[in-house]
Design a protein around this motif. Structure first.
Motif, PDB file in Angstrom:
ATOM      1  N   GLY A 165      64.176  -9.504  -7.806  1.00 55.24           N
ATOM      2  CA  GLY A 165      64.197  -8.106  -7.407  1.00 55.24           C
ATOM      3  C   GLY A 165      62.809  -7.488  -7.380  1.00 55.24           C
ATOM      4  N   GLN A 166      62.707  -6.338  -6.703  1.00 61.02           N
ATOM      5  CA  GLN A 166      61.452  -5.586  -6.751  1.00 61.02           C
ATOM      6  C   GLN A 166      61.094  -5.264  -8.199  1.00 61.02           C
ATOM      7  OE1 GLN A 166      62.012  -2.204  -4.148  1.00 61.02           O
ATOM      8  NE2 GLN A 166      61.280  -3.361  -2.363  1.00 61.02           N
ATOM      9  N   ASP A 167      62.110  -4.963  -8.991  1.00 58.33           N
ATOM     10  CA  ASP A 167      61.949  -4.904 -10.437  1.00 58.33           C
ATOM     11  C   ASP A 167      62.107  -6.340 -10.921  1.00 58.33           C
ATOM     12  OD1 ASP A 167      62.196  -4.737 -13.171  1.00 58.33           O
ATOM     13  OD2 ASP A 167      63.720  -3.173 -13.160  1.00 58.33           O
ATOM     14  N   PRO A 168      61.037  -6.992 -11.419  1.00 61.10           N
ATOM     15  CA  PRO A 168      61.134  -8.405 -11.777  1.00 61.10           C
ATOM     16  C   PRO A 168      62.115  -8.696 -12.910  1.00 61.10           C
ATOM     17  CG  PRO A 168      59.056  -7.472 -12.521  1.00 61.10           C
ATOM     18  CD  PRO A 168      59.694  -6.443 -11.638  1.00 61.10           C
ATOM     19  N   ALA A 169      62.618  -7.653 -13.557  1.00 56.33           N
ATOM     20  CA  ALA A 169      63.656  -7.868 -14.566  1.00 56.33           C
ATOM     21  C   ALA A 169      64.964  -8.297 -13.919  1.00 56.33           C
ATOM     22  CB  ALA A 169      63.882  -6.601 -15.384  1.00 56.33           C
ATOM     23  N   LEU A 170      65.113  -8.050 -12.618  1.00 52.11           N
ATOM     24  CA  LEU A 170      66.372  -8.315 -11.930  1.00 52.11           C
ATOM     25  C   LEU A 170      66.303  -9.612 -11.143  1.00 52.11           C
ATOM     26  CD1 LEU A 170      67.263  -4.745 -10.620  1.00 52.11           C
ATOM     27  CD2 LEU A 170      68.190  -5.938 -12.611  1.00 52.11           C
ATOM     28  N   LEU A 171      67.340 -10.406 -11.272  1.00 49.68           N
ATOM     29  CA  LEU A 171      67.488 -11.650 -10.530  1.00 49.68           C
ATOM     30  C   LEU A 171      68.706 -11.536  -9.631  1.00 49.68           C
ATOM     31  CD1 LEU A 171      67.068 -14.141 -13.525  1.00 49.68           C
ATOM     32  CD2 LEU A 171      65.261 -13.226 -12.042  1.00 49.68           C
ATOM     33  N   LEU A 172      68.580 -11.943  -8.387  1.00 55.45           N
ATOM     34  CA  LEU A 172      69.721 -12.030  -7.489  1.00 55.45           C
ATOM     35  C   LEU A 172      70.217 -13.467  -7.511  1.00 55.45           C
ATOM     36  CD1 LEU A 172      67.984  -9.540  -6.514  1.00 55.45           C
ATOM     37  CD2 LEU A 172      69.081  -9.838  -4.291  1.00 55.45           C
ATOM     38  N   HIS A 173      71.536 -13.651  -7.526  1.00 55.88           N
ATOM     39  CA  HIS A 173      72.091 -15.002  -7.632  1.00 55.88           C
ATOM     40  C   HIS A 173      73.366 -15.121  -6.816  1.00 55.88           C
ATOM     41  CE1 HIS A 173      75.510 -14.031 -10.373  1.00 55.88           C
ATOM     42  NE2 HIS A 173      74.729 -13.044 -10.764  1.00 55.88           N
ATOM     43  N   ALA A 184      78.167 -12.099 -18.408  1.00 53.40           N
ATOM     44  CA  ALA A 184      78.251 -13.559 -18.420  1.00 53.40           C
ATOM     45  C   ALA A 184      76.871 -14.184 -18.307  1.00 53.40           C
ATOM     46  CB  ALA A 184      79.144 -14.051 -17.275  1.00 53.40           C
ATOM     47  N   PRO A 185      76.586 -15.228 -19.088  1.00 50.22           N
ATOM     48  CA  PRO A 185      75.276 -15.862 -19.035  1.00 50.22           C
ATOM     49  C   PRO A 185      75.127 -16.772 -17.825  1.00 50.22           C
ATOM     50  CG  PRO A 185      76.672 -17.037 -20.565  1.00 50.22           C
ATOM     51  CD  PRO A 185      77.464 -15.849 -20.101  1.00 50.22           C
ATOM     52  N   LEU A 186      73.907 -16.831 -17.305  1.00 48.64           N
ATOM     53  CA  LEU A 186      73.523 -17.831 -16.315  1.00 48.64           C
ATOM     54  C   LEU A 186      72.713 -18.872 -17.078  1.00 48.64           C
ATOM     55  CD1 LEU A 186      72.403 -15.554 -13.335  1.00 48.64           C
ATOM     56  CD2 LEU A 186      74.700 -16.381 -13.909  1.00 48.64           C
ATOM     57  N   VAL A 201      75.094  -8.756 -14.513  1.00 51.37           N
ATOM     58  CA  VAL A 201      75.385  -7.384 -14.921  1.00 51.37           C
ATOM     59  C   VAL A 201      76.156  -6.575 -13.880  1.00 51.37           C
ATOM     60  CG1 VAL A 201      73.538  -7.144 -16.622  1.00 51.37           C
ATOM     61  CG2 VAL A 201      73.050  -6.692 -14.218  1.00 51.37           C
ATOM     62  N   ALA A 202      76.025  -6.908 -12.604  1.00 47.67           N
ATOM     63  CA  ALA A 202      76.673  -6.041 -11.615  1.00 47.67           C
ATOM     64  C   ALA A 202      76.665  -6.692 -10.243  1.00 47.67           C
ATOM     65  CB  ALA A 202      75.946  -4.691 -11.540  1.00 47.67           C
ATOM     66  N   ILE A 203      77.540  -6.168  -9.381  1.00 44.58           N
ATOM     67  CA  ILE A 203      77.498  -6.453  -7.948  1.00 44.58           C
ATOM     68  C   ILE A 203      77.216  -5.127  -7.268  1.00 44.58           C
ATOM     69  CG2 ILE A 203      78.754  -7.292  -5.933  1.00 44.58           C
ATOM     70  CD1 ILE A 203      80.519  -8.909  -7.816  1.00 44.58           C
ATOM     71  N   LEU A 204      76.061  -5.022  -6.640  1.00 42.46           N
ATOM     72  CA  LEU A 204      75.653  -3.779  -5.981  1.00 42.46           C
ATOM     73  C   LEU A 204      75.322  -4.050  -4.527  1.00 42.46           C
ATOM     74  CD1 LEU A 204      73.330  -2.109  -8.675  1.00 42.46           C
ATOM     75  CD2 LEU A 204      75.727  -1.614  -8.206  1.00 42.46           C
ATOM     76  N   GLY A 205      75.553  -3.042  -3.704  1.00 42.51           N
ATOM     77  CA  GLY A 205      75.286  -3.179  -2.279  1.00 42.51           C
ATOM     78  C   GLY A 205      73.868  -2.775  -1.909  1.00 42.51           C
ATOM     79  N   PRO A 210      76.836  -6.899  -0.367  1.00 39.42           N
ATOM     80  CA  PRO A 210      76.907  -6.956  -1.829  1.00 39.42           C
ATOM     81  C   PRO A 210      76.009  -8.062  -2.368  1.00 39.42           C
ATOM     82  CG  PRO A 210      78.837  -8.011  -0.874  1.00 39.42           C
ATOM     83  CD  PRO A 210      78.047  -7.444   0.272  1.00 39.42           C
ATOM     84  N   HIS A 211      75.373  -7.799  -3.507  1.00 42.29           N
ATOM     85  CA  HIS A 211      74.504  -8.784  -4.141  1.00 42.29           C
ATOM     86  C   HIS A 211      74.857  -8.894  -5.617  1.00 42.29           C
ATOM     87  CE1 HIS A 211      71.701  -9.211  -0.730  1.00 42.29           C
ATOM     88  NE2 HIS A 211      71.927  -7.926  -0.529  1.00 42.29           N
ATOM     89  N   ASN A 212      74.886 -10.133  -6.105  1.00 40.56           N
ATOM     90  CA  ASN A 212      75.087 -10.364  -7.530  1.00 40.56           C
ATOM     91  C   ASN A 212      73.753 -10.174  -8.244  1.00 40.56           C
ATOM     92  OD1 ASN A 212      77.684 -11.127  -6.920  1.00 40.56           O
ATOM     93  ND2 ASN A 212      77.290 -13.315  -7.068  1.00 40.56           N
ATOM     94  N   LEU A 213      73.750  -9.313  -9.257  1.00 44.43           N
ATOM     95  CA  LEU A 213      72.526  -9.022  -9.987  1.00 44.43           C
ATOM     96  C   LEU A 213      72.634  -9.496 -11.429  1.00 44.43           C
ATOM     97  CD1 LEU A 213      71.638  -5.402  -8.802  1.00 44.43           C
ATOM     98  CD2 LEU A 213      70.660  -7.551  -8.018  1.00 44.43           C
ATOM     99  N   ALA A 214      71.544 -10.086 -11.915  1.00 39.84           N
ATOM    100  CA  ALA A 214      71.451 -10.510 -13.307  1.00 39.84           C
ATOM    101  C   ALA A 214      70.158  -9.979 -13.891  1.00 39.84           C
ATOM    102  CB  ALA A 214      71.483 -12.036 -13.414  1.00 39.84           C
TER     103      ALA A 214
END
Length: 236
Positions: A165-173, A184-186, A201-205, A210-214
């Motif tokens: 993500g633009q915020d490096p704390a966020l991973l798309l998977h 849930a852990p990855l 943590v979430a599915i956001l559009g 929609p994108h899976n976010l971790a």
């Protein structure tokens, strides 16, 4: 008849431990139950009595207010019973009154402190740098771990990071997720070498899709370790 009744008694009185086939690290992953509130989430034991999950999982989904710890419960995979909560620590700066959003998801994590230590080894956090994570994009080395409908360990292996993500704390998977998989852990690695790379943590559009976010383990490892070592939580 007596033997049948004895067998039933043993089944009912048996220890609430993981069943054969549920091997570590999956025995350290379980269901977060909210007593008196709908739904459930997933959590991972990351300290002797500390369960990592999404922060919104520790809120009442109806009121968006933090649940009292004694109304929260962690039940590991394969267990018939688990441990109750005695304290909650939410990520500093988390604001979840409106539910998961682009503004809140980067701090959407918390720890549930249990009333007793479980006989399960915690899962280590793998705090990889952004360049390393970027190099992992597209590599199908992740397993999304969770809990099945009967409380058994559930796995979705062979998935991958799709972007950072633009915020490096966020991973798309692209790991398969469903209701109850928040927190849930990855995982990366197999067996004794497994570690938590991120937490769904979430599915956001975004852009109409929609994108899976971790959350990256690197984004929360320092704070998690500080809380786990803090006597104010560890000693309760």
């Amino acid at each position: 008849m007596r033997g049948f009744l004895l067998l039933i008694g043993l089944l009912l009185a048996g220890p609430a431990k993981a069943q054969p086939g549920d091997a570590w690290p999956h025995t350290a992953i379980g269901r977060i139950e909210r007593l008196g509130a709908p739904g459930f989430c997933t959590g991972t034991l990351v300290g002797p009595r500390h369960v990592l999950t999404a922060a919104h999982c520790l809120l009442n989904p109806r009121t968006r207010i933090q649940m009292p710890p004694h109304l929260l419960r962690f039940v590991p995979a394969g267990w018939r019973d688990g441990a109750g909560g005695v304290a909650v620590a939410l990520a500093e700066g988390y604001r979840g009154g409106t539910g998961p959003s682009a503004q809140t998801v980067g701090r959407d994590w918390g720890l549930l402190v249990l009333d007793r230590a479980l006989e399960v080894r915690p899962v280590p956090l793998l705090a990889q740098s952004v360049p390393v994570l970027t190099g992992m994009v597209g590599q199908k080395v992740l397993t999304r771990a969770g809990i099945g409908p009967a409380g058994e360990a559930a796995r979705a292996p062979g998935c991958a990071l799709t972007n950072i993500g633009q915020d490096p704390a966020l991973l798309l998977h692209d790991c398969a997720v469903s209701a109850g998989d928040s927190g849930a852990p990855l995982l990366v690695g197999e067996g004794e070498g497994a570690a938590l790379l991120g937490m769904h943590v979430a599915i956001l559009g975004f852009n109409g899709y929609p994108h899976n976010l971790a959350l990256s383990a690197a984004a929360l490892a320092g704070e998690v370790e500080r809380i786990v070592a803090d006597p104010a939580f560890a000693g309760r």
